[in-house]
Design a protein around this motif. Structure first.
Motif, PDB file in Angstrom:
ATOM      1  N   SER A   1      12.396 -11.064  28.822  1.00 12.01           N
ATOM      2  CA  SER A   1      12.244  -9.938  29.500  1.00 12.01           C
ATOM      3  C   SER A   1      12.939  -8.622  28.511  1.00 12.01           C
ATOM      4  O   SER A   1      13.307  -8.863  27.674  1.00 12.01           O
ATOM      5  CB  SER A   1      13.298 -10.314  30.767  1.00 12.01           C
TER       6      SER A   1
ATOM      7  N   ASN B   1       4.419 -12.912  33.913  1.00 10.31           N
ATOM      8  CA  ASN B   1       5.514 -13.524  33.303  1.00 10.31           C
ATOM      9  C   ASN B   1       4.925 -13.954  31.741  1.00 10.31           C
ATOM     10  O   ASN B   1       5.656 -14.567  30.951  1.00 10.31           O
ATOM     11  CB  ASN B   1       6.275 -14.656  33.766  1.00 10.31           C
TER      12      ASN B   1
ATOM     13  N   ASN C   1       9.516  -2.345  36.185  1.00 10.96           N
ATOM     14  CA  ASN C   1      10.645  -3.118  36.204  1.00 10.96           C
ATOM     15  C   ASN C   1      10.406  -4.219  37.369  1.00 10.96           C
ATOM     16  O   ASN C   1       9.685  -3.983  38.374  1.00 10.96           O
ATOM     17  CB  ASN C   1      12.031  -2.459  36.665  1.00 10.96           C
ATOM     18  N   ARG C   2      10.949  -5.300  37.269  1.00 13.08           N
ATOM     19  CA  ARG C   2      10.693  -6.454  38.398  1.00 13.08           C
ATOM     20  C   ARG C   2      11.419  -6.007  39.556  1.00 13.08           C
ATOM     21  O   ARG C   2      10.778  -6.464  40.548  1.00 13.08           O
ATOM     22  CB  ARG C   2      11.714  -7.731  37.693  1.00 13.08           C
TER      23      ARG C   2
ATOM     24  N   LEU D   1      16.947 -14.886  39.848  1.00 14.76           N
ATOM     25  CA  LEU D   1      15.540 -15.668  39.794  1.00 14.76           C
ATOM     26  C   LEU D   1      15.036 -16.802  40.367  1.00 14.76           C
ATOM     27  O   LEU D   1      14.047 -17.434  40.598  1.00 14.76           O
ATOM     28  CB  LEU D   1      15.014 -15.305  38.283  1.00 14.76           C
TER      29      LEU D   1
ATOM     30  N   VAL E   1       8.470  -4.482  41.710  1.00 16.26           N
ATOM     31  CA  VAL E   1       7.868  -5.960  42.200  1.00 16.26           C
ATOM     32  C   VAL E   1       8.428  -6.390  43.623  1.00 16.26           C
ATOM     33  O   VAL E   1       7.794  -6.746  44.551  1.00 16.26           O
ATOM     34  CB  VAL E   1       7.400  -6.770  41.227  1.00 16.26           C
TER      35      VAL E   1
ATOM     36  N   LEU F   1       2.991  -7.767  35.097  1.00 16.03           N
ATOM     37  CA  LEU F   1       4.327  -7.728  35.052  1.00 16.03           C
ATOM     38  C   LEU F   1       4.738  -9.114  35.813  1.00 16.03           C
ATOM     39  O   LEU F   1       5.469  -9.983  35.495  1.00 16.03           O
ATOM     40  CB  LEU F   1       4.891  -6.759  35.473  1.00 16.03           C
ATOM     41  N   GLU F   2       4.098  -9.622  36.999  1.00 19.48           N
ATOM     42  CA  GLU F   2       4.260 -10.642  37.504  1.00 19.48           C
ATOM     43  C   GLU F   2       3.964 -12.153  36.833  1.00 19.48           C
ATOM     44  O   GLU F   2       4.173 -12.937  37.308  1.00 19.48           O
ATOM     45  CB  GLU F   2       3.626 -10.630  39.113  1.00 19.48           C
TER      46      GLU F   2
ATOM     47  N   HIS G   1       0.958  -4.127  37.532  1.00 19.76           N
ATOM     48  CA  HIS G   1       1.846  -5.004  38.404  1.00 19.76           C
ATOM     49  C   HIS G   1       1.618  -6.465  38.404  1.00 19.76           C
ATOM     50  O   HIS G   1       2.625  -7.340  38.071  1.00 19.76           O
ATOM     51  CB  HIS G   1       2.031  -4.524  39.836  1.00 19.76           C
TER      52      HIS G   1
END
Length: 329
Positions: free
Chosen positions: A156, A319, A41-42, A246, A45, A316-317, A313
């Motif tokens: 997302s 995008n 999940n964001r 965000l 991070v 995920l970062e 990770h």
């Protein structure tokens, strides 16, 4: 001993370390389970980067979601037994019951026996996104057949979950994305309409899609300058649910639009649902039914092994993904 992911300081993905550690037995109200899959999940991070609402106590575990097989139960637990396949509805503490690793403990209250028809990967990818979207769209906004809902940050996992939940109740989804690069993927994932906000006029497109009525519900984790066109796209009496921040830019308050349309702008947090026994029970029932029938099916963007938790990770970062990033143990 079990392989457990911890951080000893804040920083980039390099601070994630896999360590061999003893796992304490479950507390009286807890269940211990062998982790098979972890949903990223964001928030994790942000926690790692020292940008989250919770402070770390180093060294710290982390992780909200997982699915696996029960190995031990606490003295007061009667609803689960060793061998049960379970998945975790994320508790309120990202570190105390951290899921990154081979073994995790969690309060029995947040565990469910997921349908046998879904995989551990799908189960680990379900609960944060579906509970978040259900709480906003169904519990708060009372979304129903005939409604239009604008879903921002649509690629997302929560955005895609919102598509599926809206479709379950007969609502029409208008997804927003910055460019048209993800248009086809978002349509395939369940959006009825897609608006590329850097290429199209959001207000005009929503007016076209809704025959001038506007969208009654907006589901937004971004804030920032997009608040003005979003509220201008809403129907009189509509509700905008903001569940994130965000955008690094200030969020203007569109005073005259809010007054002129009698809009409700509401902050919304996932914890509103999981902190209430009644709301959590309603969420479980809705989501389990959707998972069992296939109306709710998590979109998994990519999977990684636990050894590649840092790479997971970083992905995920980036995008780049559409859907959920999952780590298999």
């Amino acid at each position: 001993m079990a392989r457990i992911v911890r951080i000893h300081d804040y920083g980039d993905a390099d601070v994630l370390r896999i360590e061999d550690l003893p796992q304490p037995p479950p507390a009286a109200d807890e269940v211990q389970f062998a982790v098979r899959s972890i949903g990223l999940n964001r928030a994790e991070v942000m926690f790692r980067n020292h940008a989250y609402l919770q402070e770390a106590q180093f060294p710290s575990r982390l992780g909200y979601e997982a699915a696996g097989v029960v190995t031990q139960v606490g003295a007061d637990v009667t609803d689960f037994m060793p061998g049960d396949a379970v998945s975790l509805i994320p508790p309120h503490d990202i570190a105390r019951w951290g899921t990154y690793g081979e073994v995790a403990n969690a309060p029995a209250r947040y565990l469910v026996r997921h349908p046998e028809t879904i995989s551990f990967e799908e189960a680990a990818a379900s609960w944060m996104q579906y509970v978040t979207a259900w709480g906003a769209l169904i519990e708060q906004a009372a979304l129903s057949a005939g409604d239009y809902v604008i879903v921002t940050a649509a690629s997302s996992s929560v955005g895609l979950a919102a598509f599926q939940i809206a479709r379950m109740v007969g609502a029409t989804v208008i997804a927003t994305t910055r460019t048209g690069a993800k248009r086809d993927a978002l349509l395939a994932a369940g959006a009825h309409h897609v608006v590329a906000t850097e290429e199209e006029d959001l207000v005009a497109r929503v007016a076209e899609v809704t025959d001038g009525r506007g969208a009654r519900v907006v589901f937004d984790p971004v804030g920032g300058p997009s608040f003005e066109p979003l509220t201008a796209s809403m129907a009189p009496g509509g509700v905008l649910l903001l569940y994130g921040a965000l955008s690094p830019a200030p969020t203007p308050f569109p005073l005259f639009t809010v007054l002129g349309k009698s809009l409700t702008l509401r902050g919304y947090l996932y914890n509103e649902i999981v902190s209430s026994d009644d709301k959590l029970a309603r969420a479980k029932a809705f989501i389990l039914e959707g998972l069992a029938t296939g109306a709710l099916k998590p979109v998994i963007a990519r999977t990684f092994p636990l050894d590649q938790i840092q790479d997971a990770h970083r992905y995920l970062e980036s995008n780049e993904q559409i859907g959920k990033v999952v780590v298999n143990v």
